[in-house]
Design a protein around this motif. Structure first.
Motif, PDB file in Angstrom:
ATOM      1  N   ALA A 160       0.827  -1.203   0.000  1.00  0.00           N
ATOM      2  CA  ALA A 160       0.000   0.000   0.000  1.00  0.00           C
ATOM      3  C   ALA A 160       0.864   1.257   0.000  1.00  0.00           C
ATOM      4  O   ALA A 160       0.564   2.232  -0.705  1.00  0.00           O
ATOM      5  N   VAL A 161       1.947   1.235   0.774  1.00  0.00           N
ATOM      6  CA  VAL A 161       2.869   2.376   0.793  1.00  0.00           C
ATOM      7  C   VAL A 161       3.497   2.557  -0.587  1.00  0.00           C
ATOM      8  O   VAL A 161       3.610   3.691  -1.090  1.00  0.00           O
ATOM      9  N   THR A 162       3.900   1.461  -1.202  1.00  0.00           N
ATOM     10  CA  THR A 162       4.494   1.528  -2.538  1.00  0.00           C
ATOM     11  C   THR A 162       3.528   2.125  -3.553  1.00  0.00           C
ATOM     12  O   THR A 162       3.884   3.017  -4.336  1.00  0.00           O
ATOM     13  N   THR A 163       2.297   1.645  -3.528  1.00  0.00           N
ATOM     14  CA  THR A 163       1.275   2.158  -4.448  1.00  0.00           C
ATOM     15  C   THR A 163       1.044   3.651  -4.230  1.00  0.00           C
ATOM     16  O   THR A 163       0.905   4.423  -5.192  1.00  0.00           O
ATOM     17  N   THR A 164       1.014   4.069  -2.964  1.00  0.00           N
ATOM     18  CA  THR A 164       0.779   5.474  -2.645  1.00  0.00           C
ATOM     19  C   THR A 164       1.929   6.353  -3.116  1.00  0.00           C
ATOM     20  O   THR A 164       1.713   7.439  -3.667  1.00  0.00           O
ATOM     21  N   LEU A 165       3.157   5.912  -2.916  1.00  0.00           N
ATOM     22  CA  LEU A 165       4.315   6.698  -3.352  1.00  0.00           C
ATOM     23  C   LEU A 165       4.335   6.857  -4.870  1.00  0.00           C
ATOM     24  O   LEU A 165       4.662   7.931  -5.390  1.00  0.00           O
ATOM     25  N   ILE A 166       3.971   5.798  -5.574  1.00  0.00           N
ATOM     26  CA  ILE A 166       3.906   5.885  -7.033  1.00  0.00           C
ATOM     27  C   ILE A 166       2.818   6.864  -7.466  1.00  0.00           C
ATOM     28  O   ILE A 166       3.000   7.652  -8.401  1.00  0.00           O
ATOM     29  N   ALA A 167       1.670   6.827  -6.773  1.00  0.00           N
ATOM     30  CA  ALA A 167       0.606   7.793  -7.075  1.00  0.00           C
ATOM     31  C   ALA A 167       1.079   9.218  -6.800  1.00  0.00           C
ATOM     32  O   ALA A 167       0.758  10.144  -7.552  1.00  0.00           O
ATOM     33  N   LEU A 168       1.867   9.399  -5.736  1.00  0.00           N
ATOM     34  CA  LEU A 168       2.390  10.722  -5.403  1.00  0.00           C
ATOM     35  C   LEU A 168       3.329  11.238  -6.490  1.00  0.00           C
ATOM     36  O   LEU A 168       3.357  12.445  -6.763  1.00  0.00           O
ATOM     37  N   ILE A 169       4.092  10.358  -7.090  1.00  0.00           N
ATOM     38  CA  ILE A 169       4.964  10.779  -8.182  1.00  0.00           C
ATOM     39  C   ILE A 169       4.123  11.308  -9.343  1.00  0.00           C
ATOM     40  O   ILE A 169       4.445  12.334  -9.962  1.00  0.00           O
ATOM     41  N   GLY A 170       3.019  10.627  -9.636  1.00  0.00           N
ATOM     42  CA  GLY A 170       2.119  11.105 -10.678  1.00  0.00           C
ATOM     43  C   GLY A 170       1.490  12.441 -10.324  1.00  0.00           C
ATOM     44  O   GLY A 170       1.401  13.350 -11.151  1.00  0.00           O
ATOM     45  N   TYR A 171       1.064  12.572  -9.046  1.00  0.00           N
ATOM     46  CA  TYR A 171       0.503  13.848  -8.593  1.00  0.00           C
ATOM     47  C   TYR A 171       1.530  14.969  -8.685  1.00  0.00           C
ATOM     48  O   TYR A 171       1.197  16.108  -9.016  1.00  0.00           O
ATOM     49  N   SER A 172       2.790  14.649  -8.362  1.00  0.00           N
ATOM     50  CA  SER A 172       3.830  15.688  -8.343  1.00  0.00           C
ATOM     51  C   SER A 172       4.046  16.293  -9.725  1.00  0.00           C
ATOM     52  O   SER A 172       4.386  17.473  -9.850  1.00  0.00           O
ATOM     53  N   THR A 173       3.865  15.502 -10.773  1.00  0.00           N
ATOM     54  CA  THR A 173       4.016  16.044 -12.120  1.00  0.00           C
ATOM     55  C   THR A 173       2.885  17.020 -12.434  1.00  0.00           C
ATOM     56  O   THR A 173       3.086  18.014 -13.141  1.00  0.00           O
ATOM     57  N   MET A 174       1.688  16.745 -11.891  1.00  0.00           N
ATOM     58  CA  MET A 174       0.579  17.683 -12.091  1.00  0.00           C
ATOM     59  C   MET A 174       0.815  18.971 -11.315  1.00  0.00           C
ATOM     60  O   MET A 174       0.416  20.056 -11.748  1.00  0.00           O
ATOM     61  N   ALA A 175       1.459  18.856 -10.153  1.00  0.00           N
ATOM     62  CA  ALA A 175       1.769  20.050  -9.368  1.00  0.00           C
ATOM     63  C   ALA A 175       2.682  20.990 -10.151  1.00  0.00           C
ATOM     64  O   ALA A 175       2.655  22.206  -9.961  1.00  0.00           O
ATOM     65  N   GLY A 176       3.484  20.427 -11.047  1.00  0.00           N
ATOM     66  CA  GLY A 176       4.379  21.241 -11.859  1.00  0.00           C
ATOM     67  C   GLY A 176       3.649  22.176 -12.796  1.00  0.00           C
ATOM     68  O   GLY A 176       4.198  23.209 -13.206  1.00  0.00           O
ATOM     69  N   THR A 177       2.400  21.873 -13.120  1.00  0.00           N
ATOM     70  CA  THR A 177       1.642  22.737 -14.029  1.00  0.00           C
ATOM     71  C   THR A 177       1.248  24.054 -13.372  1.00  0.00           C
ATOM     72  O   THR A 177       0.897  25.011 -14.070  1.00  0.00           O
ATOM     73  N   ILE A 212      12.146   5.779 -12.294  1.00  0.00           N
ATOM     74  CA  ILE A 212      11.928   5.979 -10.864  1.00  0.00           C
ATOM     75  C   ILE A 212      10.773   5.118 -10.368  1.00  0.00           C
ATOM     76  O   ILE A 212      10.871   4.438  -9.338  1.00  0.00           O
ATOM     77  N   VAL A 213       9.661   5.132 -11.104  1.00  0.00           N
ATOM     78  CA  VAL A 213       8.489   4.365 -10.702  1.00  0.00           C
ATOM     79  C   VAL A 213       8.796   2.870 -10.722  1.00  0.00           C
ATOM     80  O   VAL A 213       8.420   2.124  -9.799  1.00  0.00           O
ATOM     81  N   THR A 214       9.488   2.407 -11.765  1.00  0.00           N
ATOM     82  CA  THR A 214       9.820   0.988 -11.874  1.00  0.00           C
ATOM     83  C   THR A 214      10.726   0.542 -10.726  1.00  0.00           C
ATOM     84  O   THR A 214      10.508  -0.511 -10.112  1.00  0.00           O
ATOM     85  N   ALA A 215      11.733   1.359 -10.414  1.00  0.00           N
ATOM     86  CA  ALA A 215      12.648   1.029  -9.320  1.00  0.00           C
ATOM     87  C   ALA A 215      11.905   0.978  -7.987  1.00  0.00           C
ATOM     88  O   ALA A 215      12.131   0.074  -7.160  1.00  0.00           O
TER      89      ALA A 215
END
Length: 248
Positions: free
Chosen positions: A150-167, A200-203
């Motif tokens: 669950a932690v792994t899934t959440t961190l990966i989702a956060l990486i996706g969210y972080s790219t949206m924050a860049g907008t 990053i996500v794969t690792a």
């Protein structure tokens, strides 16, 4: 754009992405884990059954999960400014990232905890175990491999969210992809950033899977409830009896 220039821009952006994901991930774990526990404990038949509290928590989590992240970033700008003093930069982006991820992670925690056999919980209650003992000695250890996933899934989702924050000026690799890859038509640079995010996500996924497998492997991980499942686990039962005795 030359490769040297790409590197100059990507290294700081990479650390910004990892920084905001790390801070938001830590906040999500600290708040989301207890929230997920409360969702289970206060539900019908739970150890701390309180349907009113359970319904309120459920509504909060559902609402939090329903808000699109790009809207959430704008909606919590006043809170972001109050906490970080600004609404721009990767530090500021950590606030909406955490707010968006907490309800998501809480539901994953709830799902993991519900996998524990209710009969085993009842057996421990019959032995005199209190709620705190059952949570610390049973619920969390029993679901540890699932919680790691669950932690792994959440961190990966956060990486996706972080790219949206860049907008919206959140910094990181998403900001770099927008400013250079999209606005300046550096298509090659944008795909390089995409490739880095994939790596990053794969690792992260491979690391999380490895830890979860190690924990779930019976040779390395023994559930605190294994003595209920095996007649050869008497020593483990004695250990839990000692824990129960010390909790009184």
């Amino acid at each position: 754009m030359t490769w040297e220039r790409m590197q100059e821009l990507m290294w700081p952006a990479t650390w910004e992405t990892l920084g905001m994901v790390g801070i938001a991930g830590l906040a999500t774990l600290v708040i989301g884990l207890p929230l997920g526990l409360l969702l289970v404990l206060t539900d019908k038949g739970g150890l701390l059954q309180n349907l009113a509290v359970s319904r309120v928590l459920g509504v909060i989590v559902n609402v939090g999960r329903s808000i699109p992240f790009i809207i959430l970033i704008v909606a919590v700008i006043p809170l972001t400014k109050a906490i970080t003093g600004t609404s721009l930069g990767w530090q500021a982006a950590s606030v909406p990232l955490a707010i968006g991820a907490i309800p998501f992670f809480a539901r994953l925690v709830e799902t993991s905890l519900r996998e524990v056999d209710g009969g085993l919980i009842e057996a421990l209650k019959a032995m005199g175990a209190g709620t705190g003992t059952i949570v610390r000695k049973t619920l969390l250890p029993e679901t540890l491999p699932s919680l790691v996933s669950a932690v792994t899934t959440t961190l990966i989702a956060l990486i996706g969210y972080s790219t949206m924050a860049g907008t919206v000026g959140g910094g990181g690799l998403g900001d770099l992809a927008i400013r250079y890859g999209y606005q300046r038509f550096e298509t090659t640079f944008m795909w390089v950033i995409v490739a880095e995010l994939v790596i990053i996500v794969t690792a992260l996924q491979l690391l999380g899977d490895l830890i979860a497998r190690r924990l779930s492997h019976r040779g390395n991980y023994r559930s605190p409830l294994s003595f209920f499942r095996s007649a050869t686990a008497a020593p483990r039962a004695e250990e839990i009896d000692e824990d129960l005795a010390s909790s009184h």
